[in-house]
Design a protein around this motif. Sequence first.
Motif, PDB file in Angstrom:
ATOM      1  N   ASP A  31       0.844  -1.189   0.000  1.00  0.00           N
ATOM      2  CA  ASP A  31       0.000   0.000   0.000  1.00  0.00           C
ATOM      3  C   ASP A  31       0.882   1.242   0.000  1.00  0.00           C
ATOM      4  N   ASP A  32       0.824   2.025  -1.072  1.00  0.00           N
ATOM      5  CA  ASP A  32       1.618   3.255  -1.175  1.00  0.00           C
ATOM      6  C   ASP A  32       3.118   2.984  -1.373  1.00  0.00           C
ATOM      7  N   CYS A  71      -6.311   4.424  -2.800  1.00  0.00           N
ATOM      8  CA  CYS A  71      -6.322   3.019  -2.376  1.00  0.00           C
ATOM      9  C   CYS A  71      -7.522   2.181  -2.815  1.00  0.00           C
ATOM     10  N   HIS A 191       2.006   2.184   4.261  1.00  0.00           N
ATOM     11  CA  HIS A 191       1.041   3.288   4.347  1.00  0.00           C
ATOM     12  C   HIS A 191       1.342   4.191   5.550  1.00  0.00           C
ATOM     13  N   ASP A 345      -0.890  -0.366  -4.691  1.00  0.00           N
ATOM     14  CA  ASP A 345      -2.193   0.172  -5.107  1.00  0.00           C
ATOM     15  C   ASP A 345      -2.040   1.508  -5.829  1.00  0.00           C
ATOM     16  N   GLN A 346      -0.933   2.144  -5.687  1.00  0.00           N
ATOM     17  CA  GLN A 346      -0.537   3.323  -6.477  1.00  0.00           C
ATOM     18  C   GLN A 346       0.891   3.685  -6.117  1.00  0.00           C
ATOM     19  N   LYS A 358      -0.199  10.989  -2.660  1.00  0.00           N
ATOM     20  CA  LYS A 358      -0.381  10.508  -4.053  1.00  0.00           C
ATOM     21  C   LYS A 358      -1.474  11.299  -4.753  1.00  0.00           C
TER      22      LYS A 358
HETATM   23 CA    CA Z   1      -2.687   3.292  -1.014  1.00  0.00          CA
END
Ligand code: CA
Length: 526
Positions: A31-32, A71, A191, A345-346, A358
């Motif tokens: 995540d991130d 997300c 995250h 997720d990005q 983001k």
């Molecule tokens: Ca994320």
Amino acid sequence: MVLIFVLCQCCHSKKTETAPKRPNIVFIMSDDHAYQAISAYNSTLIQTPNIDRLASEGMLFTNASVTNSICAPSRAVILTGKHSHINGKIDNLSPFDTTNVTFPQLFKTAGYQTAMFGKLHFGNNPKGFDEFKILPGQGDYYNPKFITSTGDTIVKGYVTDIITDLTIDWMDKRRDTTKPFLLMYLHKAPHRSWLPEQRHYTTYSKKTFPLPSTLFDDYSTRGTAAKTAEMNLLKHMHLGYDNKLTQETFNTLNMDDTGLRNGAIKRMSEEQKAQWDSIYNPINDEFIAQFPTMTDSTLMVWKYQRYMQDYLGCIAAVDENVGRLLQYLDTHQLSDNTVVVYTSDQGFYLGEHGWFDKRFMYNESFKTPLLIKWPHKIHPGTTQTELVQNLDFAQTFLEIAGIQAPEDMQGKSLVPLLKGEKERWDRDAVYYHYYEYPAEHAVKRHYGIATKSYKLIHFYYDVDEWELYDNEKDSHELNNVYENPDYADIVKDLKAKLETLRIQYKDSDTLNNHYIQIYKDKGYIK
Ligand code: CA
Ligand code: SGN
């Protein structure tokens, strides 16, 4: 559609004795996780030898992007193979519409065993899984709670280690060896608010990292959106919540404008907290000593270093745990018939443009890491520069598994690229649309088109501004050349292409207005 799946199942059950074994799929997502923090992409910040293995034994995508850099929407795009405006999950706030068909449901129907462990962030439980253990919402780093189909449970320890333990335990004890499997192994880390495990904060808190060349960006050569976003390290990163300074430190310095405290630290056991304090208290003491002579720029650099120490410390655990999982596949003779995917997720800003977070279509958040290993199919060590998106994953996995993809999925299977058959690949542009304004970090709504050379972005709603970047000449996207007459033909061409994509993907101003009206009805905007 039901008929097609029933038919598929029948074909499959007839085939099982003769057909080659269908591959397992392990989908790893953090995540991130910025691509800048994976050594296969950039080795100046951290070494990630385990994640890098997927590149050296498989394919590294250098132009992978997301369709909406946030997300839960990204996860909905991945699971449905449809853009946010079609699957309905445009932001982190709205619930996921569980009447959407997701690719794991198709896998389950087609005879795969399916499991999901870690972060989903939908506010509802996933469909199509034989087993799941997911974090509620964002989840916690220390002693996290998990939701299961039979109730909630708190597991003591560190989240990245625990998600891996749960995943390996499932493979070890509950895997049905007569079936291929689809495993979604989804990390919460790295995250915000970036809490590493002791073995990593002990070492990472002593490191210093190179400064990004755009750390002191003043946004003067871009539009309103970049100027008004609230994700600048100096102005918007909290010394307490993000940088882990304590209340005692603020009291000592007579500071009362430091924003949030980090509540997540309260979840630590006494022992965990004592270990944490033994490392973080001296950091507080040093800050107290330095603060009186700090300028804005030294404070910015201090915050950047603290941010990187904690963020990269979290990634060190992700990499180690990816190593544990790959090791499990190796030692159980599963690697040979398993496709392993690593993505995030990005993307994320690691101080570029002075930012964290983001949401923007600018490179660091638009692009996402993507590494895929598929033994005997992908030529090891291949770098792939084609434009691919998280939108493509569902159809890719379905094709790999020999399952018919529903016609209304909007991506493109990456299988031709994975097999080195570029002549079967003809995409020259990708589409993006971000909605969640106004929200934390205040990034304005925008949509746009990216080719390998250019990016055209339209910020709309409370502004009406266009931006054009020449990515070949301006890799840091510092100069908006939309008004530059030299680019008039390119603007015209890209606008026409953008319109074609909006029609192809069924996005439109009518849909924009529909989603704006929903925000108005909910009182988010006036
Ligand atoms: Ca994320
Ligand atoms: C939280 C974070 C934000 C982050 C969003 C979305 N704030 O709200 O910084 O942009 O999540 O992140 S925090 O104070 O809760 O840490 S996402 O990855 O879930 O989309």
